[in-house]
Scaffold this active site. Structure first.
Site, PDB file in Angstrom:
ATOM      1  N   ASP A 162       1.364  -4.891  -4.394  1.00  0.00           N
ATOM      2  CA  ASP A 162       2.393  -4.750  -5.437  1.00  0.00           C
ATOM      3  C   ASP A 162       2.404  -5.962  -6.371  1.00  0.00           C
ATOM      4  O   ASP A 162       2.160  -7.092  -5.933  1.00  0.00           O
ATOM      5  CB  ASP A 162       3.766  -4.596  -4.762  1.00  0.00           C
ATOM      6  CG  ASP A 162       4.812  -4.081  -5.731  1.00  0.00           C
ATOM      7  OD1 ASP A 162       4.456  -3.624  -6.835  1.00  0.00           O
ATOM      8  OD2 ASP A 162       6.013  -4.150  -5.389  1.00  0.00           O
TER       9      ASP A 162
ATOM     10  N   ASN B  64       3.634   7.736  -7.687  1.00  0.00           N
ATOM     11  CA  ASN B  64       3.084   7.028  -8.856  1.00  0.00           C
ATOM     12  C   ASN B  64       2.762   7.951 -10.036  1.00  0.00           C
ATOM     13  O   ASN B  64       2.560   7.485 -11.157  1.00  0.00           O
ATOM     14  CB  ASN B  64       1.842   6.203  -8.486  1.00  0.00           C
ATOM     15  CG  ASN B  64       2.168   4.939  -7.715  1.00  0.00           C
ATOM     16  OD1 ASN B  64       1.373   4.446  -6.925  1.00  0.00           O
ATOM     17  ND2 ASN B  64       3.364   4.373  -7.932  1.00  0.00           N
TER      18      ASN B  64
HETATM   19  C1  FPP Z   1       1.643  -1.640  -7.616  1.00  0.00           C
HETATM   20  O1  FPP Z   1       1.917  -2.626  -8.586  1.00  0.00           O
HETATM   21  C2  FPP Z   1       0.250  -1.260  -7.722  1.00  0.00           C
HETATM   22  C3  FPP Z   1      -0.195  -0.001  -7.958  1.00  0.00           C
HETATM   23  C4  FPP Z   1       0.689   1.160  -8.124  1.00  0.00           C
HETATM   24  C5  FPP Z   1      -1.640   0.272  -8.095  1.00  0.00           C
HETATM   25  C6  FPP Z   1      -2.482  -0.492  -7.137  1.00  0.00           C
HETATM   26  C7  FPP Z   1      -3.877  -0.329  -7.518  1.00  0.00           C
HETATM   27  C8  FPP Z   1      -4.800  -1.293  -7.475  1.00  0.00           C
HETATM   28  C9  FPP Z   1      -4.579  -2.670  -6.990  1.00  0.00           C
HETATM   29  C10 FPP Z   1      -6.195  -0.971  -7.837  1.00  0.00           C
HETATM   30  C11 FPP Z   1      -6.881  -0.576  -6.573  1.00  0.00           C
HETATM   31  C12 FPP Z   1      -8.221  -0.242  -6.831  1.00  0.00           C
HETATM   32  C13 FPP Z   1      -9.044   0.279  -5.938  1.00  0.00           C
HETATM   33  C14 FPP Z   1     -10.423   0.429  -6.324  1.00  0.00           C
HETATM   34  C15 FPP Z   1      -8.606   0.715  -4.596  1.00  0.00           C
HETATM   35  P1  FPP Z   1       2.922  -2.272  -9.751  1.00  0.00           P
HETATM   36  O2  FPP Z   1       2.143  -1.662 -10.863  1.00  0.00           O
HETATM   37  O3  FPP Z   1       4.027  -1.415  -9.242  1.00  0.00           O
HETATM   38  O4  FPP Z   1       3.425  -3.688 -10.158  1.00  0.00           O
HETATM   39  P2  FPP Z   1       4.893  -4.087 -10.627  1.00  0.00           P
HETATM   40  O5  FPP Z   1       5.803  -3.895  -9.446  1.00  0.00           O
HETATM   41  O6  FPP Z   1       4.733  -5.509 -11.001  1.00  0.00           O
HETATM   42  O7  FPP Z   1       5.240  -3.207 -11.805  1.00  0.00           O
END
Ligand code: FPP
Length: 243
Positions: A24, A72
């Site tokens: 996250d 998501n």
């Molecule tokens: C949460 O951070 C993250 C996600 C919803 C996506 C996670 C995906 C990746 C790290 C890429 C993975 C790639 C592979 C190839 C497996 P957020 O967007 O909710 O962050 P925030 O809380 O700061 O808004």
């Protein structure tokens, strides 16, 4: 022996077999730099590759990462396609897992995903099927509650078909229908980004997991942070209900 040395020694003795990670903080990482959220996901993917290799080298046998949850889809179309493109990039670059001797496995409902992604996922699973340094579960369109509901449906179906009776629906029977059916449950679940919840991640499997939360945003997460989590884990007293 100093307290520090004692703690480091303990961390080497009691490594988790299975680690789950809620990655996250990508969006906040990008926002802080005036960049689009998708830039945070790209950097997050680079971190994911580094941490995966680090865990393998550290002797972790199973790693499960939460890449895209069933919730998501509520994000903007632009962000969803950004995450899917990051995943495409990872899967197309087959050396990401072939060179690493890591078995790749996907958990979650693939049905609504684009056909090319589904094909790349199958390809990755097939190509890496005999790799044995570590098993990497990538959770895509995954939710723990739908996973349990699906297992319940499959059990009900078996009852209807006379294969089992209602009394046979035990925890073991339910586990047979989870994505992680042949794997040990996670010993340690790490969540980055400063939120203190599991957000539908490995809901069944986390019944006795040790939880570790840290404020670092996922793109900034490094080996030293994994080491801190391992150290904290090694100092936990896991009783599984015992006194
Ligand atoms: C949460 O951070 C993250 C996600 C919803 C996506 C996670 C995906 C990746 C790290 C890429 C993975 C790639 C592979 C190839 C497996 P957020 O967007 O909710 O962050 P925030 O809380 O700061 O808004």
């Amino acid at each position: 022996m100093s307290l520090f040395k004692k703690k480091v020694a303990a961390s080497l003795e009691t490594l988790p077999v299975h680690i789950g990670i809620i990655m996250d903080g990508n969006g906040r990482w990008a926002k802080k730099r005036g960049m689009p959220r998708s830039a945070g996901h790209s950097k997050g993917a680079a971190t994911f590759r580094d941490i995966t290799r680090y865990c393998r080298d550290r002797g972790i046998k199973y790693l499960t990462v939460y890449a895209f949850s069933t919730e998501n889809w509520k994000r903007s179309e632009e962000e969803v396609s950004g995450i899917m493109n990051v995943l495409r990039g990872y899967l197309r670059d087959a050396k990401n897992y072939t060179k690493d001797n890591i078995r790749v496995n996907f958990i979650g409902d693939r049905e609504p995903l684009d056909e090319d992604i589904k094909a790349l996922m199958e390809d990755a699973e097939k190509t890496s099927e005999s790799f044995d340094a570590m098993t990497l579960n990538i959770a895509i369109n995954y939710g723990g509650l739908p996973e349990i509901a699906n297992a319940a449906r499959l059990c009900a179906q078996k009852v209807l078909e006379g294969e089992i009776s209602c009394e046979d629906i035990t925890c073991e029977e339910i586990k047979k229908h989870l994505y992680t059916k042949d794997q040990p449950d996670p010993d340690l679940i790490i969540r980055t980004g400063g939120e203190y919840r599991l957000s539908n991640f490995l809901t069944w499997q986390s019944a006795y997991s040790e939880l570790y939360f840290c404020d670092v945003l996922w793109p900034d997460f490094e080996a030293k942070h994994i080491e801190q989590a391992l150290l904290a884990y090694s100092n936990r007293n896991r009783r599984f209900g015992n006194a």
